[in-house]
Design a protein around this motif. Structure first.
Motif, PDB file in Angstrom:
ATOM      1  N   GLU A 161     -39.081  43.946  35.681  1.00 41.93           N
ATOM      2  CA  GLU A 161     -39.376  44.093  34.806  1.00 41.93           C
ATOM      3  C   GLU A 161     -40.898  44.524  33.986  1.00 41.93           C
ATOM      4  O   GLU A 161     -40.917  45.725  33.437  1.00 41.93           O
ATOM      5  CB  GLU A 161     -37.968  44.296  33.759  1.00 41.93           C
ATOM      6  CG  GLU A 161     -36.578  43.624  34.238  1.00 41.93           C
ATOM      7  CD  GLU A 161     -35.924  43.708  32.948  1.00 41.93           C
ATOM      8  OE1 GLU A 161     -36.150  42.438  31.846  1.00 41.93           O
ATOM      9  OE2 GLU A 161     -34.735  44.373  32.735  1.00 41.93           O
TER      10      GLU A 161
ATOM     11  N   ARG B 288     -41.853  43.770  44.392  1.00 40.07           N
ATOM     12  CA  ARG B 288     -41.640  44.833  42.886  1.00 40.07           C
ATOM     13  C   ARG B 288     -42.747  46.204  43.789  1.00 40.07           C
ATOM     14  O   ARG B 288     -42.482  46.893  43.430  1.00 40.07           O
ATOM     15  CB  ARG B 288     -42.935  44.221  42.048  1.00 40.07           C
ATOM     16  CG  ARG B 288     -42.497  44.825  40.901  1.00 40.07           C
ATOM     17  CD  ARG B 288     -43.057  44.367  40.010  1.00 40.07           C
ATOM     18  NE  ARG B 288     -44.807  43.574  39.766  1.00 40.07           N
ATOM     19  CZ  ARG B 288     -45.917  43.038  38.895  1.00 40.07           C
ATOM     20  NH1 ARG B 288     -44.485  42.925  38.489  1.00 40.07           N
ATOM     21  NH2 ARG B 288     -47.046  42.739  39.267  1.00 40.07           N
ATOM     22  N   GLY B 289     -43.819  45.815  44.928  1.00 35.31           N
ATOM     23  CA  GLY B 289     -44.660  47.309  45.274  1.00 35.31           C
ATOM     24  C   GLY B 289     -43.003  48.010  45.823  1.00 35.31           C
ATOM     25  O   GLY B 289     -43.885  48.772  45.818  1.00 35.31           O
TER      26      GLY B 289
ATOM     27  N   THR C  42     -35.360  52.786  39.485  1.00 36.51           N
ATOM     28  CA  THR C  42     -35.671  53.209  37.683  1.00 36.51           C
ATOM     29  C   THR C  42     -34.748  51.552  37.677  1.00 36.51           C
ATOM     30  O   THR C  42     -34.626  50.689  36.643  1.00 36.51           O
ATOM     31  CB  THR C  42     -35.544  53.626  37.551  1.00 36.51           C
ATOM     32  OG1 THR C  42     -34.171  54.086  37.928  1.00 36.51           O
ATOM     33  CG2 THR C  42     -36.605  55.462  37.824  1.00 36.51           C
TER      34      THR C  42
ATOM     35  N   ALA D 245     -42.899  45.818  35.756  1.00 41.42           N
ATOM     36  CA  ALA D 245     -43.503  47.007  36.372  1.00 41.42           C
ATOM     37  C   ALA D 245     -42.440  48.259  36.067  1.00 41.42           C
ATOM     38  O   ALA D 245     -42.897  48.851  36.696  1.00 41.42           O
ATOM     39  CB  ALA D 245     -42.979  46.550  37.839  1.00 41.42           C
ATOM     40  N   GLY D 246     -41.670  47.951  35.148  1.00 41.65           N
ATOM     41  CA  GLY D 246     -40.884  49.531  34.893  1.00 41.65           C
ATOM     42  C   GLY D 246     -40.033  49.344  35.242  1.00 41.65           C
ATOM     43  O   GLY D 246     -39.204  50.612  34.754  1.00 41.65           O
ATOM     44  N   MET D 247     -39.556  49.155  35.672  1.00 42.92           N
ATOM     45  CA  MET D 247     -38.071  48.459  35.868  1.00 42.92           C
ATOM     46  C   MET D 247     -37.045  48.047  35.815  1.00 42.92           C
ATOM     47  O   MET D 247     -37.333  47.023  35.000  1.00 42.92           O
ATOM     48  CB  MET D 247     -37.889  48.631  37.408  1.00 42.92           C
ATOM     49  CG  MET D 247     -38.656  49.125  38.393  1.00 42.92           C
ATOM     50  SD  MET D 247     -38.876  48.819  40.272  1.00 42.92           S
ATOM     51  CE  MET D 247     -40.562  47.273  39.884  1.00 42.92           C
TER      52      MET D 247
ATOM     53  N   LYS E  30     -41.344  50.022  43.651  1.00 39.83           N
ATOM     54  CA  LYS E  30     -41.930  50.937  42.914  1.00 39.83           C
ATOM     55  C   LYS E  30     -41.925  52.127  43.754  1.00 39.83           C
ATOM     56  O   LYS E  30     -42.385  53.214  43.946  1.00 39.83           O
ATOM     57  CB  LYS E  30     -43.608  50.461  42.183  1.00 39.83           C
ATOM     58  CG  LYS E  30     -43.317  49.287  41.455  1.00 39.83           C
ATOM     59  CD  LYS E  30     -44.686  49.456  40.502  1.00 39.83           C
ATOM     60  CE  LYS E  30     -45.482  50.120  40.241  1.00 39.83           C
ATOM     61  NZ  LYS E  30     -46.677  49.209  39.416  1.00 39.83           N
ATOM     62  N   ARG E  31     -42.613  51.953  44.868  1.00 43.62           N
ATOM     63  CA  ARG E  31     -43.084  52.965  46.370  1.00 43.62           C
ATOM     64  C   ARG E  31     -41.822  53.888  46.519  1.00 43.62           C
ATOM     65  O   ARG E  31     -41.783  55.032  46.869  1.00 43.62           O
ATOM     66  CB  ARG E  31     -43.922  52.467  47.271  1.00 43.62           C
ATOM     67  CG  ARG E  31     -44.974  51.752  47.256  1.00 43.62           C
ATOM     68  CD  ARG E  31     -45.269  51.170  48.978  1.00 43.62           C
ATOM     69  NE  ARG E  31     -44.708  50.481  49.834  1.00 43.62           N
ATOM     70  CZ  ARG E  31     -44.829  49.058  49.265  1.00 43.62           C
ATOM     71  NH1 ARG E  31     -45.943  48.428  48.253  1.00 43.62           N
ATOM     72  NH2 ARG E  31     -44.154  48.349  50.297  1.00 43.62           N
TER      73      ARG E  31
ATOM     74  N   LYS F 139     -39.239  54.855  44.319  1.00 45.41           N
ATOM     75  CA  LYS F 139     -39.415  55.050  43.236  1.00 45.41           C
ATOM     76  C   LYS F 139     -38.259  54.365  42.086  1.00 45.41           C
ATOM     77  O   LYS F 139     -37.147  55.957  41.496  1.00 45.41           O
ATOM     78  CB  LYS F 139     -39.402  57.116  42.429  1.00 45.41           C
ATOM     79  CG  LYS F 139     -40.845  57.060  43.345  1.00 45.41           C
ATOM     80  CD  LYS F 139     -41.140  58.673  43.272  1.00 45.41           C
ATOM     81  CE  LYS F 139     -42.243  59.420  43.817  1.00 45.41           C
ATOM     82  NZ  LYS F 139     -43.442  58.928  43.463  1.00 45.41           N
TER      83      LYS F 139
END
Length: 297
Positions: A134, A75-76, A84, A136-138, A79-80, A82
């Motif tokens: 999800e 997940r990290g 989606t 984490a907003g993805m 996120k790094r 970016k």
């Protein structure tokens, strides 16, 4: 309406969107990555160490290799970058023990749910992974939602057509595949002469077909002709990952097992390397048919 126009992406990507493909084994990750590139969205690919096929050439894309034991860091990483949208694609044959995972804060928080998910089998693990990403907003999306050309269509897909007796085998194998799917055992069954002779287990579809080939050499089915293999989604399938799929190797395996054709659940199954599958099946005299589904894709 043409068959091509029947398949439409249900997830529309905008210019700033970044898609990650978490790539296990098999051809599905390749089909997804190439499909995304054709749409103008070069993906970021996470190669699962020891699972992604060595000859997949997925290293043509921006990528990073990660071990299953490092799954808590996924997940990290996304996120790094970016990311989606995330597509989970391909098979994972190895099942690490809970104690082998490298712990971080995210994984520590999920340990109780991870322990329960491991006991529930593949579907439980997939749902937990999707929930973790999800949070984490993805958005986790199915391969068919973003590259719809992979989705199996209803009806005969080859020049070769099923014979009347083949439909009896297709229905018998379909019922058996749904039954074992409800138990989270497998997705495929083989029927010969109206009788189910083999069910998919942990060995997967290739192993099932090899077992059927061996059965042809002895026993009560040795003299029987034709027969079919059918793949269906499990009744409670997490459709964003692990939909049943066939590819050219499935066609070759079915032919070697003396089968007459392949059935897949339309709208809930994937056909990888579509053109090669149809070309190979026609060359070998096998049919491929999309079976009507009474379930939503």
């Amino acid at each position: 309406m043409s068959k091509t126009s029947e398949r439409r992406a249900t997830v529309r990507l905008s210019a700033p969107d970044k898609v990650a493909v978490v790539a296990g084994g098999g051809r599905l990750p390749v089909n997804v990555a190439e499909g995304l590139r054709a749409l103008g969205h070069d993906p970021f690919v996470v190669l699962i160490e020891g699972e992604t096929d060595a000859d997949s050439r997925l290293d043509r894309f921006e990528h990073r290799t990660m071990s299953l034991e490092d799954a808590g860091a996924l997940r990290g990483l996304l996120k790094r970058r970016k990311v989606t949208h995330v597509v989970l694609a391909g098979s994972i044959d190895r099942r690490p023990s809970l104690g082998s995972y490298k712990l971080n804060l995210g994984l520590l928080a999920a340990l109780p749910r991870l322990s329960r998910a491991l006991k529930r089998g593949d579907d439980g693990m997939l749902r937990l992974l999707i929930e973790h990403i999800e949070a984490a907003g993805m958005k986790v999306v199915g391969a068919h939602e973003i590259v719809p050309d992979l989705l199996a269509l209803e009806g005969s897909l080859t020049a070769v057509q099923p014979l009347p007796d083949d439909w009896r085998d297709l229905e018998a194998a379909r019922e058996a595949a749904l039954a074992i799917g409800a138990l989270d055992i497998g997705q495929a069954a083989i029927s010969v002469n109206g009788r189910v002779i083999a069910l998919e287990g942990i060995e997967g579809t290739d192993g099932l077909l090899e077992r059927a080939r061996e059965l042809r050499t002895h026993g009560r089915i040795a003299k029987l002709k034709r027969g079919v293999i059918v793949k269906c989604a499990k009744p409670d399938q997490e459709v964003r990952a692990d939909l049943p799929a066939i590819g050219p190797a499935t066609v070759d395996g079915a032919h070697a097992a003396g089968l007459a054709g392949i059935g897949v659940e339309a709208g809930r199954s994937l056909i990888l390397d579509w053109a090669k599958v149809i070309e190979r099946a026609d060359a070998l005299g096998l049919f491929v048919v999309g079976l009507k589904s009474d379930r939503e894709p």
